[in-house]
Design a protein around this motif. Sequence first.
Motif, short mmCIF file in Angstrom:
data_model
loop_
_atom_site.label_atom_id
_atom_site.label_comp_id
_atom_site.label_asym_id
_atom_site.label_seq_id
_atom_site.Cartn_x
_atom_site.Cartn_y
_atom_site.Cartn_z
N ALA A 40 0.83 -1.21 0.00
CA ALA A 40 0.00 0.00 0.00
C ALA A 40 0.86 1.26 0.00
O ALA A 40 0.55 2.24 -0.68
CB ALA A 40 -0.94 -0.01 1.20
N ALA A 43 2.30 1.72 -3.45
CA ALA A 43 1.23 2.15 -4.35
C ALA A 43 0.85 3.61 -4.10
O ALA A 43 0.61 4.36 -5.04
CB ALA A 43 0.01 1.25 -4.20
N ALA A 44 0.80 4.00 -2.83
CA ALA A 44 0.48 5.39 -2.50
C ALA A 44 1.53 6.33 -3.07
O ALA A 44 1.20 7.39 -3.63
CB ALA A 44 0.38 5.56 -0.98
N LEU A 78 2.69 0.63 -9.48
CA LEU A 78 1.38 0.12 -9.04
C LEU A 78 1.23 -1.35 -9.40
O LEU A 78 0.71 -2.14 -8.59
CB LEU A 78 0.25 0.95 -9.66
CG LEU A 78 0.06 2.34 -9.07
CD1 LEU A 78 -0.80 3.21 -9.98
CD2 LEU A 78 -0.54 2.25 -7.67
N THR A 102 -6.75 -3.71 0.10
CA THR A 102 -5.50 -3.21 -0.47
C THR A 102 -5.50 -3.38 -1.99
O THR A 102 -5.18 -2.44 -2.73
CB THR A 102 -4.29 -3.93 0.15
OG1 THR A 102 -4.31 -3.75 1.57
CG2 THR A 102 -2.98 -3.41 -0.42
N ALA A 105 -7.89 -0.90 -3.65
CA ALA A 105 -7.34 0.46 -3.70
C ALA A 105 -6.25 0.58 -4.76
O ALA A 105 -6.18 1.58 -5.49
CB ALA A 105 -6.81 0.85 -2.33
N ILE A 106 -5.40 -0.42 -4.86
CA ILE A 106 -4.33 -0.39 -5.86
C ILE A 106 -4.92 -0.43 -7.27
O ILE A 106 -4.51 0.32 -8.15
CB ILE A 106 -3.34 -1.56 -5.64
CG1 ILE A 106 -2.56 -1.36 -4.34
CG2 ILE A 106 -2.38 -1.68 -6.83
CD1 ILE A 106 -1.73 -2.57 -3.92
N SER A 134 -7.39 8.50 -5.37
CA SER A 134 -6.63 7.25 -5.24
C SER A 134 -5.42 7.44 -4.34
O SER A 134 -5.12 6.59 -3.50
CB SER A 134 -6.17 6.76 -6.61
OG SER A 134 -7.26 6.37 -7.38
N THR A 137 -6.64 7.70 -0.72
CA THR A 137 -7.10 6.40 -0.24
C THR A 137 -5.93 5.49 0.10
O THR A 137 -5.89 4.86 1.16
CB THR A 137 -8.01 5.72 -1.29
OG1 THR A 137 -9.15 6.53 -1.51
CG2 THR A 137 -8.43 4.34 -0.85
N LEU A 138 -4.95 5.44 -0.79
CA LEU A 138 -3.79 4.57 -0.57
C LEU A 138 -2.92 5.07 0.58
O LEU A 138 -2.41 4.28 1.36
CB LEU A 138 -2.98 4.43 -1.85
CG LEU A 138 -3.59 3.48 -2.87
CD1 LEU A 138 -2.98 3.69 -4.25
CD2 LEU A 138 -3.41 2.03 -2.42
N SER A 142 -2.31 2.89 3.81
CA SER A 142 -0.94 2.60 4.22
C SER A 142 -0.73 2.97 5.68
O SER A 142 -0.14 2.20 6.45
CB SER A 142 0.03 3.38 3.34
OG SER A 142 1.35 3.20 3.78
#
Length: 149
Positions: A40, A43-44, A78, A102, A105-106, A134, A137-138, A142
């Motif tokens: 996460a 990805a964030a 991602l 997770t 969201a990804i 996005s 959210t990530l 996280s």
Amino acid sequence: MRQDAAGRRAARVAALCVALASIASVTGCSSTTSDLSQSASSAASAANTAVLAMTQQAADRTFLPTTQTALSDALTELNDAETSATAVQASASADVKLQRKTLEAIRTAEDAVLAAQRTVAQDAAAALPALRASGKTLTSLSNELEKKQ
């Protein structure tokens, strides 16, 4: 001669036990939550990089190829985060829910970056709301997963 063979066998068994203990300690170091947290977090970072790139593009502060490269790199990160999160062996129902959350969201962030890639040349600002959502959210996910470690 017999004692020599027995000694070698004992040494091999001891070496095997040490190797197995070493493997167990390495594989036992990470938990489902920490693995998902790492996915996460990566990805964030990728989603927020895409936000930054598109923000600069929308304000005409960068060159189109630079933004396209940043989006491509974000999508690669991602995809890597998704692969890592998919590989997590979640067994407890709470862990399975965290894994699904997770991955969702990804995948939402991947969709937002793909949409940004399609619109970057025409209207970079149009992609920003989905990218920002996005990224938030990530980042939130996280932080949540980090607290659970």
